[in-house]
Design a protein around this motif. Sequence first.
Motif, short mmCIF file in Angstrom:
data_model
loop_
_atom_site.label_atom_id
_atom_site.label_comp_id
_atom_site.label_asym_id
_atom_site.label_seq_id
_atom_site.Cartn_x
_atom_site.Cartn_y
_atom_site.Cartn_z
N SER A 103 9.92 18.44 -58.38
CA SER A 103 8.71 18.50 -57.31
C SER A 103 7.43 18.98 -58.24
CB SER A 103 9.11 19.32 -56.32
OG SER A 103 9.21 20.93 -56.66
N GLU A 149 2.27 23.44 -61.28
CA GLU A 149 3.62 23.83 -61.06
C GLU A 149 4.57 22.50 -61.24
OE1 GLU A 149 4.83 26.68 -58.02
OE2 GLU A 149 6.49 25.20 -57.84
N MET A 150 5.78 22.81 -61.84
CA MET A 150 6.85 21.72 -61.63
C MET A 150 8.12 22.33 -61.61
SD MET A 150 7.88 19.43 -65.04
CE MET A 150 9.20 18.28 -65.09
N SER A 151 8.94 21.70 -60.82
CA SER A 151 10.33 22.44 -60.60
C SER A 151 11.25 21.19 -60.66
CB SER A 151 10.46 23.23 -59.35
OG SER A 151 10.57 22.50 -58.09
N VAL A 152 12.36 21.60 -61.28
CA VAL A 152 13.69 20.54 -61.51
C VAL A 152 14.81 21.16 -60.87
CG1 VAL A 152 14.91 19.10 -63.12
CG2 VAL A 152 12.42 19.44 -63.26
N GLN A 153 15.45 20.28 -59.95
CA GLN A 153 16.92 20.84 -59.60
C GLN A 153 17.93 19.94 -60.15
OE1 GLN A 153 14.43 21.05 -57.11
NE2 GLN A 153 14.28 22.92 -57.84
N ARG A 186 9.23 30.70 -57.26
CA ARG A 186 7.70 30.05 -57.21
C ARG A 186 6.81 31.02 -57.05
NH1 ARG A 186 7.21 25.98 -53.13
NH2 ARG A 186 5.38 25.47 -54.42
N GLU A 240 16.59 16.52 -58.24
CA GLU A 240 15.09 16.61 -57.60
C GLU A 240 14.23 17.03 -58.81
OE1 GLU A 240 15.20 18.99 -53.85
OE2 GLU A 240 13.53 19.97 -54.66
N LEU A 289 14.88 29.72 -54.70
CA LEU A 289 13.84 28.90 -55.59
C LEU A 289 12.46 29.23 -54.89
CD1 LEU A 289 13.38 26.42 -57.72
CD2 LEU A 289 13.29 25.11 -55.55
#
Lengths: 120, 120
Positions: free
Chosen positions: B71, A69-73, A104, B69, A100
């Motif tokens: 992750s 997984e990858m997340s971007v804010q 996820r 950000e 968020l």
Amino acid sequence: MFGTILEDAVTGVKGAVAAILMGFDGIPVDTFQVANSEEDIETIGMEFSVLLKEVKKAAEALETGLATEMSVQTDAMSIVLRIISDEYFLAIAIRNNGNLGKARYLLRIAAPKINEALTE
Amino acid sequence: MFGTILEDAVTGVKGAVAAILMGFDGIPVDTFQVANSEEDIETIGMEFSVLLKEVKKAAEALETGLATEMSVQTDAMSIVLRIISDEYFLAIAIRNNGNLGKARYLLRIAAPKINEALTE
């Protein structure tokens, strides 16, 4: 089938506006978008498909286990990307007042269902 | 000064093993690592500094606001990267039983403090 899973993910997350099932080649399989949303989830998916591939390579190089997984804010939104297989990933776009953590969670649950349907 | 902030972030998050303040050129400013941890936070930081720059560019290209950000989750660990300025970012490595949400929160709080100290 995929559309329902994407719709469930988007409608289940506060602030979520769109979701996509996409190949790592940048070709979309299915999308769901809420009415009146302006986010271009196909372009977002294409842009981040390249980065997600790089993340997979980085995790392998660092021997930190397989990337999942990858997340971007950003100032305006969050994007969560969940790897389904070597060929496919899911992405969901959430406005920044959104949840968020639930996004996820829902993508993590959806990934094996979609992988099963893709390989049937 | 930076070491204390990094130490507070690591010791404040269940499962966190190391944190780094690094330039986008891949040069570390300061690190904190718990005893007996094997994770190489400098190499992790260097590897992801390149990706974080790409994420910044992608957010600009997509006009989704400034990236703040990123992750990444793997089978074994999570890495949270927080952009401090055009020059610096923070990264924290967490074993996968750890508290990702709290890590994100603590880095968000730490970022302006570190930016202030860096520009003094």
